[in-house]
Enzyme design. Structure first.
Site, mmCIF file in Angstrom:
data_model
loop_
_atom_site.group_PDB
_atom_site.id
_atom_site.type_symbol
_atom_site.label_atom_id
_atom_site.label_comp_id
_atom_site.label_asym_id
_atom_site.label_seq_id
_atom_site.Cartn_x
_atom_site.Cartn_y
_atom_site.Cartn_z
ATOM 1 N N CYS A 1 -2.457 -2.440 -16.091
ATOM 2 C CA CYS A 1 -2.539 -1.277 -15.210
ATOM 3 C C CYS A 1 -1.926 -1.562 -13.838
ATOM 4 C CB CYS A 1 -3.978 -0.787 -15.072
ATOM 5 S SG CYS A 1 -5.043 -2.000 -14.270
ATOM 6 N N HIS B 1 0.824 -1.204 0.000
ATOM 7 C CA HIS B 1 0.000 0.000 0.000
ATOM 8 C C HIS B 1 0.862 1.260 0.000
ATOM 9 C CE1 HIS B 1 -2.441 3.166 1.972
ATOM 10 N NE2 HIS B 1 -3.397 2.670 1.204
HETATM 11 C C1 PEP Z 1 -3.653 -4.620 -9.580
HETATM 12 O O1 PEP Z 1 -4.062 -5.480 -8.800
HETATM 13 O O2 PEP Z 1 -2.769 -4.830 -10.419
HETATM 14 C C2 PEP Z 1 -4.221 -3.261 -9.548
HETATM 15 C C3 PEP Z 1 -3.857 -2.376 -10.434
HETATM 16 O O3 PEP Z 1 -5.092 -2.976 -8.556
HETATM 17 P P1 PEP Z 1 -4.666 -2.643 -7.057
HETATM 18 O O4 PEP Z 1 -3.202 -2.391 -7.026
HETATM 19 O O5 PEP Z 1 -5.473 -1.461 -6.656
HETATM 20 O O6 PEP Z 1 -5.070 -3.892 -6.332
#
Ligand code: PEP
Ligand code: MG
Length: 873
Positions: A805, A429
């Site tokens: 992403c 995070h």
């Molecule tokens: C992912 O899991 O790759 C993503 C982009 O979402 P998050 O990092 O918010 O879980």
């Protein structure tokens, strides 16, 4: 004994060597980069002392113990040769053994030199040769040859240790030097060092034997180096140093006493002492720049006012200087733009976007962790988000120090100048949010012991820091430093912008940004993002006023109460989306529906529960019950993402309405708008069908109600292995798939993205994983899932848009994979957009050239023909 040929292995072989003349057959691939560079200097009519190049095969033979006839080499240097030997690897960066000077120095030569420069200076030269030969060639202990010993002492020590007199014959000296350098190249340490710089295992060494230009005489004499840029900023500036022979005193100056080339406040500079040689040096510098197509550092001597050029190497430089030099060479027509783009490492750009620790200053590292978000910042330690916000309100710079961060810390992270955590990896995070905010961050500094309650921080070396103590976080190197350090400012100037525009023109895969707030989106737009590829909407709910409403929604007993709370959140969300649409001015904005488990919005401490009970006017027991009811053993695999969207559909309904109303408002005002809606954590086709039908219904309702038409795209975030495998049936219902490679990596490996930092170092070190898979996409495993999904999905819908992403979207190797797999774009946090744009440009340019990277610049220059002689043969 001096290094000599192995008994029995000695084979008399004629030593191949070539004098470096303008027409000699000197090749980088046979004689090395230094030999070739010297030939180029000769071709430019520079006064280079006579030089001879030994090719790779000869140096290999020498290392293998073949007898060598050095007398033949030395014959071409006259009756009393005095020479240096310099290494010449194929690429200058691969290094090599250090240069050895003054070979041929002996009693006779010393007497001769004494008549020119005096006995003391001649003895000094002889002494330095004996010392460096003893240490570098005979491998005697350095301590035995202290700075203050006399020539006699040094010769005596040598004889004592080696049980033979110091070699007097130039040929014997040269044989020993060549053999020692050839064998040093074969050593394990040297091999590992150059392989770390990209040298192949079979990389070979050439050697250059050059007549010494001593810089000694009766007139102006000395030696020095010059470069024509500031190596930190890249701005034009003549810098370097010059050691004058200090006539009359007979002594040689130390480095500290070296004179400046221009404007020396301590006395006449080289320019004033010897204007003609100085002017000649400047002219040679300019010619070297255009002909060698590079900013060169030139080594020279002045002998009785006459200039000699001994060597030229590429000026070592900072990242910002690298960009400035590349742009300026291209603007001056010396290199094509494509080559300018190829000359800067994409990752180096990250350093330009943030303040950086000035490495030339002193630093005191007290902890190391993972470099999670680049840049550096100094501030006072705070241990919680509230203290960070309080410090920011007072205008004080602070560093947020946490075991790890959670969504509750986001405001604190906004307020802090940098973040340091004990736990976590590159997709934890703290790391993800910090990169998004452009806040320097170090995670996984596991040697620290953080005591948040007593507000102290203990280090492994026994130091202790308290709240309020000043520290510096270097998110580019992963270091935490005590106190304040000297910083370099960001370099987002016109030169940087120009460089990025060139990258934009060259790249052929889309680069979008992961941006959650208007501030992120503004930054990403400035960096040239072609749209938003991921807006994590949950981050919009952590403002104090929204958090309260969010919590009311979570505590609602009935659907009607939940609806009422969401009604209050809706206009706020609509406002958020409207701002994003406006900032992106018609570029696509991909909004991910609510993703995290609801318990992330609930307090985790007893104090927090009490405060919430007070704020909501509810008994503590009721809050505790709810917190318990929502708690899961494994929330990341629990009720989150689309699972929440299906079980509590009111949340997605509200978000869809907010998106469509914002889009309708912007469209009604006559502005372009391209909303995209993305469903997270899908693992089954039916999930998509259920959510899609509600979203389509909401869109129709808004269209009718607002009386305006707008387009939108619906897509799925592929984050579970099952979604990847079933992509064929999912693709039927959507117009895009975006791979959330953070979660997909987590689930494919069964490896927690928040905890992997604890052992990742060991795993990579021991070769279990080649790299941290949360940082560089695991092509073999996760990559295969991406390819399977892409193939199955495109078999159903040819025009399906594919993208990544996850954090890998900003990583050069991962971008290469996506590009070769035919993906349409990658999306990464705002501050990684420039890195991604340059990586994409380099991939496209590389593809134009037939072979690997070493030949690309040659190819570019030959085929995009510009600039000086492309002397690559
Ligand atoms: C992912 O899991 O790759 C993503 C982009 O979402 P998050 O990092 O918010 O879980
Ligand atoms: Mg995810």
């Amino acid at each position: 004994m001096l290094p000599s040929s192995r008994k029995g292995a000695a084979v008399q072989k004629k030593l191949a060597f070539s004098e470096i003349t303008a027409t000699a057959d000197i090749q980088v691939r046979r004689h090395g980069a230094r030999a070739k560079c010297l030939q180029r200097l000769v071709r430019l009519d520079m006064p280079v002392p006579r030089s001879v190049a030994l090719p790779f095969e000869a140096v290999r033979d020498i290392a293998a113990g073949h007898d060598i006839d050095t007398a033949e080499i030395l014959r071409s240097f006259g009756e009393f040769p005095l020479v240096s030997v310099r290494p010449s690897a194929e690429t200058a960066d691969w290094g090599g053994p250090g240069t050895l000077l003054n070979i041929g120095m002996n009693a006779q030569m010393c007497d001769h030199l004494a008549t020119v420069v005096g006995q003391e200076a001649a003895n000094q030269l002889y002494l330095r040769f004996v010392q460096s030969f003893s240490v570098e060639v005979a491998r005697l202990d350095e301590e035995e040859f202290a700075d203050d010993q006399t020539l006699k002492d040094a010769l005596h020590t040598y004889e004592l240790e080696m049980e033979e007199p110091f070699p007097e014959s130039a040929s014997e000296q040269l044989t020993a030097v060549l053999r020692s350098m050839a064998r040093a190249w074969e050593g394990t340490t040297a091999r590992l060092l150059r392989q770390a710089k990209g040298a192949p295992p079979e990389a070979a060494l050439g050697l250059v034997v050059q007549r010494m230009a001593l810089g000694l005489g009766t007139g102006e004499c000395g030696s020095g180096v010059v470069q024509f840029i500031d190596p930190v900023t890249g701005l034009p500036q003549i810098t370097g140093r010059y050691k004058n022979q200090a006539q009359g005193r007979g002594g040689l100056l130390t480095d500290r006493d070296a004179l400046y080339l221009t404007r020396d406040p301590r006395g006449p500079s080289l320019e004033e002492r010897c204007p003609a040689a100085f002017a000649e040096l400047i002219a040679h510098g300019a010619r070297a720049r255009s002909a060698l197509r590079e900013e060169m550092q030139i080594e020279f001597t002045v002998e009785d006012g006459d200039l000699r050029i001994l060597d030229a190497v590429r000026v070592p430089r900072s990242s910002r200087a690298a960009v400035r030099v590349a742009v300026s060479l291209a603007r001056d027509g010396v290199i094509p733009r494509e080559e300018a783009l190829m000359r800067v490492e994409p990752q180096a750009l990250a350093e330009l976007l943030h303040p950086q620790v000035d490495r030339s200053g002193a630093t005191d590292v007290f902890a190391r962790g993972i470099a999670a978000s680049p840049g550096a910042a100094t501030g006072r330690i705070v241990f919680n988000a509230g203290a960070a916000q309080a410090a920011a309100a007072k205008g004080e710079a602070c560093i947020l120090v946490r075991h790890e961060t959670s969504p509750e810390d986001i405001r604190g992270m906004h307020a802090a100048k940098a973040v340091l955590t004990e736990r976590g990896g590159v997709t934890s995070h703290a790391a993800v949010i910090a990169r998004g905010l452009g806040v320097p961050c170090v995670v996984g500094a596991s040697s620290l012991q953080i005591d948040s309650r007593n507000r102290t921080l203990a280090t492994s070396d026994g130091r202790s820091f308290r709240e309020g103590d000043t520290i510096t976080i270097n998110g580019s190197s992963g270091e935490a430093l005590a106190g304040e350090v000297v910083m370099l400012p960001p370099a987002l100037d016109e030169v940087f912008q120009t460089f990025m525009e060139w990258a934009e023109d060259a790249g052929d895969i889309g680069i979008r940004t992961n941006s959650d707030t208007p501030a992120d989106a503004e930054t990403a737009s400035r960096f040239g993002a072609q749209g938003i590829g991921l807006c994590r909407t949950e981050h919009m709910f952590f403002d104090a006023d929204r958090l309260t409403v969010m919590r009311e929604m979570i505590f609602a007993d009935t659907s009607a109460d939940r609806q009422a709370a969401l009604e209050r959140l809706m206009p706020m969300q609509r406002g958020d989306f409207r701002q994003l649409f406006e900032i992106m001015q018609g570029k696509p904005v991909c909004i991910r529906l609510f993703d995290p488990p609801l318990n992330e919005f609930l307090p985790k401490t007893r104090d927090g529960v009490r405060q919430l009970a007070e704020a909501m006017d509810l008994p503590v027991s009721r809050i505790t019950r709810r917190v318990e009811a929502l708690s899961e053993f494994n929330p990341m695999l629990g009720m989150r993402g689309v699972r929440l969207g299906i079980t509590v559909p009111e949340i997605y309904d509200m978000q869809a309405r907010a998106i469509f109303e914002a889009a309708a408002d912007v469209a009604l005002e006559g502005h372009p708008v391209e909303p995209e809606i993305m469903i997270p954590l899908v693992s089954a086709r039916r999930e998509v069908e259920l959510v899609k039908s509600r979203i389509d219904a909401t869109a129709s309702a808004v269209r009718t109600h607002r009386g305006v038409d707008f387009r939108y795209q619906l897509g799925v975030m592929v984050e579970t292995p099952r979604a990847a495998l079933r992509a064929g049936e999912i693709a039927d219902h959507v117009s895009f798939l975006s791979f959330g490679t953070n979660d997909l990596t987590q689930m494919t490996y069964g490896l927690s993205r928040d905890d992997a930092g604890r052992f990742m170092g060991t795993y990579v070190q021991q070769g279990v994983y080649p790299e941290d898979p949360f940082h560089t996409l695991d092509i073999d495993g996760v990559g295969e899932l991406l390819l399977i999904a892409a193939e199955r999905a495109r078999a159903v819908r040819k025009d399906l848009t594919l993208s990544v992403c996850g954090e890998h979207g900003g990583n050069a190797e991962s971008i290469a994979f996506c590009r070769s797999a035919g993906f349409d774009y990658v999306s990464c946090s705002a501050y990684r957009v420039p890195v991604a744009r340059l990586a994409a440009a380099q991939l496209a340019i590389s593809e134009m050239a037939p072979k690997g990277r070493a030949t690309i610049s040659q190819w570019i220059t030959k085929h995009l023909r510009i600039g000086g002689p492309a002397d690559f043969d």
